[in-house]
Design a protein around this motif. Sequence first.
Motif, PDB file in Angstrom:
ATOM      1  N   GLY A  67      65.101  -1.131 -70.071  1.00 27.53           N
ATOM      2  CA  GLY A  67      64.490  -1.511 -68.798  1.00 27.53           C
ATOM      3  C   GLY A  67      64.994  -0.598 -67.688  1.00 27.53           C
ATOM      4  O   GLY A  67      65.992  -0.889 -67.027  1.00 27.53           O
ATOM      5  N   VAL A  68      64.295   0.513 -67.485  1.00 27.64           N
ATOM      6  CA  VAL A  68      64.768   1.531 -66.546  1.00 27.64           C
ATOM      7  C   VAL A  68      64.829   0.995 -65.122  1.00 27.64           C
ATOM      8  O   VAL A  68      65.824   1.191 -64.408  1.00 27.64           O
ATOM      9  N   THR A  69      63.784   0.294 -64.686  1.00 34.29           N
ATOM     10  CA  THR A  69      63.763  -0.209 -63.311  1.00 34.29           C
ATOM     11  C   THR A  69      64.876  -1.215 -63.075  1.00 34.29           C
ATOM     12  O   THR A  69      65.533  -1.215 -62.015  1.00 34.29           O
ATOM     13  N   ARG A  70      65.114  -2.088 -64.034  1.00 36.74           N
ATOM     14  CA  ARG A  70      66.211  -3.054 -63.918  1.00 36.74           C
ATOM     15  C   ARG A  70      67.552  -2.338 -63.793  1.00 36.74           C
ATOM     16  O   ARG A  70      68.394  -2.704 -62.973  1.00 36.74           O
ATOM     17  N   LEU A  71      67.741  -1.304 -64.595  1.00 40.92           N
ATOM     18  CA  LEU A  71      68.988  -0.532 -64.548  1.00 40.92           C
ATOM     19  C   LEU A  71      69.150   0.192 -63.216  1.00 40.92           C
ATOM     20  O   LEU A  71      70.215   0.155 -62.590  1.00 40.92           O
ATOM     21  N   VAL A  72      68.087   0.864 -62.783  1.00 45.07           N
ATOM     22  CA  VAL A  72      68.170   1.653 -61.552  1.00 45.07           C
ATOM     23  C   VAL A  72      68.426   0.747 -60.352  1.00 45.07           C
ATOM     24  O   VAL A  72      69.229   1.070 -59.470  1.00 45.07           O
ATOM     25  N   ALA A  73      67.763  -0.407 -60.307  1.00 45.54           N
ATOM     26  CA  ALA A  73      67.982  -1.339 -59.205  1.00 45.54           C
ATOM     27  C   ALA A  73      69.440  -1.770 -59.134  1.00 45.54           C
ATOM     28  O   ALA A  73      70.028  -1.860 -58.045  1.00 45.54           O
ATOM     29  N   ARG A  74      70.059  -2.022 -60.288  1.00 42.94           N
ATOM     30  CA  ARG A  74      71.456  -2.423 -60.281  1.00 42.94           C
ATOM     31  C   ARG A  74      72.368  -1.233 -59.922  1.00 42.94           C
ATOM     32  O   ARG A  74      73.360  -1.396 -59.205  1.00 42.94           O
ATOM     33  N   ILE A  75      72.053  -0.045 -60.412  1.00 38.29           N
ATOM     34  CA  ILE A  75      72.837   1.148 -60.057  1.00 38.29           C
ATOM     35  C   ILE A  75      72.847   1.343 -58.545  1.00 38.29           C
ATOM     36  O   ILE A  75      73.880   1.606 -57.926  1.00 38.29           O
ATOM     37  N   LEU A  76      71.670   1.183 -57.909  1.00 41.60           N
ATOM     38  CA  LEU A  76      71.557   1.399 -56.477  1.00 41.60           C
ATOM     39  C   LEU A  76      72.221   0.287 -55.681  1.00 41.60           C
ATOM     40  O   LEU A  76      72.949   0.542 -54.717  1.00 41.60           O
ATOM     41  N   SER A  77      71.996  -0.949 -56.075  1.00 41.53           N
ATOM     42  CA  SER A  77      72.529  -2.075 -55.300  1.00 41.53           C
ATOM     43  C   SER A  77      74.056  -2.129 -55.369  1.00 41.53           C
ATOM     44  O   SER A  77      74.709  -2.549 -54.420  1.00 41.53           O
ATOM     45  N   GLN A  78      74.614  -1.708 -56.496  1.00 44.77           N
ATOM     46  CA  GLN A  78      76.072  -1.719 -56.662  1.00 44.77           C
ATOM     47  C   GLN A  78      76.710  -0.352 -56.383  1.00 44.77           C
ATOM     48  O   GLN A  78      77.911  -0.190 -56.499  1.00 44.77           O
ATOM     49  N   GLU A  79      75.854   0.635 -56.040  1.00 43.57           N
ATOM     50  CA  GLU A  79      76.318   1.990 -55.725  1.00 43.57           C
ATOM     51  C   GLU A  79      77.183   2.577 -56.839  1.00 43.57           C
ATOM     52  O   GLU A  79      78.244   3.174 -56.594  1.00 43.57           O
ATOM     53  N   PHE A  80      76.723   2.378 -58.081  1.00 47.08           N
ATOM     54  CA  PHE A  80      77.406   2.994 -59.207  1.00 47.08           C
ATOM     55  C   PHE A  80      77.245   4.513 -59.164  1.00 47.08           C
ATOM     56  O   PHE A  80      78.070   5.250 -59.692  1.00 47.08           O
ATOM     57  N   ALA A  81      76.148   4.966 -58.551  1.00 51.08           N
ATOM     58  CA  ALA A  81      75.878   6.396 -58.445  1.00 51.08           C
ATOM     59  C   ALA A  81      75.008   6.642 -57.234  1.00 51.08           C
ATOM     60  O   ALA A  81      74.275   5.759 -56.791  1.00 51.08           O
ATOM     61  N   LYS A  82      75.089   7.852 -56.700  1.00 55.91           N
ATOM     62  CA  LYS A  82      74.207   8.233 -55.597  1.00 55.91           C
ATOM     63  C   LYS A  82      73.944   9.727 -55.673  1.00 55.91           C
ATOM     64  O   LYS A  82      74.706  10.483 -56.291  1.00 55.91           O
ATOM     65  N   ALA A  83      72.860  10.153 -55.030  1.00 50.77           N
ATOM     66  CA  ALA A  83      72.497  11.559 -55.027  1.00 50.77           C
ATOM     67  C   ALA A  83      73.297  12.291 -53.953  1.00 50.77           C
ATOM     68  O   ALA A  83      73.575  11.745 -52.880  1.00 50.77           O
ATOM     69  N   SER A  84      73.666  13.540 -54.244  1.00 53.72           N
ATOM     70  CA  SER A  84      74.446  14.337 -53.295  1.00 53.72           C
ATOM     71  C   SER A  84      73.635  14.706 -52.064  1.00 53.72           C
ATOM     72  O   SER A  84      74.200  15.010 -51.009  1.00 53.72           O
ATOM     73  N   ARG A  85      72.307  14.722 -52.173  1.00 50.30           N
ATOM     74  CA  ARG A  85      71.429  14.905 -51.031  1.00 50.30           C
ATOM     75  C   ARG A  85      70.090  14.238 -51.321  1.00 50.30           C
ATOM     76  O   ARG A  85      69.810  13.891 -52.466  1.00 50.30           O
ATOM     77  N   SER A  86      69.290  14.066 -50.297  1.00 44.50           N
ATOM     78  CA  SER A  86      68.063  13.280 -50.458  1.00 44.50           C
ATOM     79  C   SER A  86      66.839  14.120 -50.778  1.00 44.50           C
ATOM     80  O   SER A  86      65.762  13.575 -51.030  1.00 44.50           O
ATOM     81  N   VAL A  87      66.977  15.452 -50.756  1.00 48.08           N
ATOM     82  CA  VAL A  87      65.834  16.338 -51.026  1.00 48.08           C
ATOM     83  C   VAL A  87      66.247  17.392 -52.045  1.00 48.08           C
ATOM     84  O   VAL A  87      67.432  17.731 -52.162  1.00 48.08           O
ATOM     85  N   PRO A  88      65.284  17.932 -52.781  1.00 53.92           N
ATOM     86  CA  PRO A  88      65.630  19.013 -53.719  1.00 53.92           C
ATOM     87  C   PRO A  88      65.930  20.326 -53.019  1.00 53.92           C
ATOM     88  O   PRO A  88      66.563  21.218 -53.596  1.00 53.92           O
ATOM     89  N   THR A  89      65.507  20.473 -51.762  1.00 48.83           N
ATOM     90  CA  THR A  89      65.655  21.740 -51.040  1.00 48.83           C
ATOM     91  C   THR A  89      67.115  22.141 -50.891  1.00 48.83           C
ATOM     92  O   THR A  89      67.944  21.362 -50.422  1.00 48.83           O
TER      93      THR A  89
END
Length: 447
Positions: A331-353
């Motif tokens: 369940g990718v969406t279930r996993l991603v929602a928990r990753i984001l809500s618990q801040e298990f991971a985050k992107a180093s920047r918000s754009v690919p540029t």
Amino acid sequence: MARNASLSGFPEWLPEERLVEQHVLDTLRRTFELHGFSSIETRAVETVGQLLRKGEIDKEVYGLSRLQDDDGNAAAAKDDPNALALHFDLTVPFARYVVENAGYLSFPFRRYQIQKVWRGERPQEGRAREFTQADIDVVADGVLPFRYDVELALVIAEALSALPIPAFKLRINNRKLAEGFYRGIGLTDTAGVLRSIDKLEKIGAERVAELLKNELGATDEQAAKALALASIRTEDTSFVEAVRALGVTDELMEEGLNELEQVIAAAVKSAPGSVVADLSIARGLDYYTGTVYETVLVGHEQLGSICSGGRYDALASKGNRKFPGVGLSIGVTRLVARILSQEFAKASRSVPTAVLVTLADENSWSEAQEVATALRARGISTEVAAKADKFGKQIKYADKRGIPYVWFTDEDGTHQVKDIRSGYQVAADPTTWMPPAEDLVPQITLA
């Protein structure tokens, strides 16, 4: 971090959240392909008859109708096997795909599939109405060796171990073991017992015992035995002795015990501490016939299973040909929602540029595009400023966007690039300059 969607049950991610989701998808895709699984997609729509032929899931299915169709309604669609509906998982469509394309596939067929699915459930944490699943399956023409049940447990353990998530427990059981045990204690409606046991974590042992006695006619002793079986959990193969200690004998139970022992022995060796034989796992869908899997995040068990599946021997058939399979779904969406809500991971920047090419004046746009083209030719994501604002304003724009580097072209045609995080600026050539590897693409950093 993850926002509430304006339309309940249909999540949408911000750009930096989407980068985390893409990291999860890319990791799963890479792992599946390393194990030789081929990617397919099936259509989003199936017939109602196809979707409802196995299991009790009609309440979850979204029917499909045209707005201008005056006589269609939900009740009529349910009763019409040829009506169209959105698929609620990827296993049933895959079974149809195998049957229709059997003459073009090489068996055993190893596939992975990452797509959206839809279920008409009440939205809550861990449950959405539109979500992404990532499935792997192996399907054979005739006979599927049991070894694939073992292999899929190893693949999933490897895939989940590569994701930015907490520790997980892959809980494995075997329905042959359970059904044989129930038969051995005199409970003939084994499917009914499985459905009751499947509710154990939601309603508790006392309520399950009531269901077994009131709805299935079990005696106190039979209910106690069924619950005793469901209470067995071991991180090694000692469950075999625990089952036999209950004093029940049945040929199908022994077959299931042997199969589960093989899966647990191999999985524990590959992913020690992450695998458990859990004899309460039943899986609600009727098409599972042997090994069944469920996975939970340690400390986040209330989220529910993040990965589940099992062996199905009769889901797909064509005349006398049978296509048994075994598969798991994440369940990718279930996993991603928990990753984001618990801040298990985050992107180093918000754009690919990685680079913003500035404009010295409005006439320098074409030259800036040439610089951008040279950078992009070497895989560097690059934007060109839209206006020749003051350099400070262009740098501020890059900072707001999360772009780490700003490119300048001097009047004499030389170039400089500035890391706006550190302020460090150096001479550069657009045909040779490269940012550090960690800045080339956004990085997913772990908490």
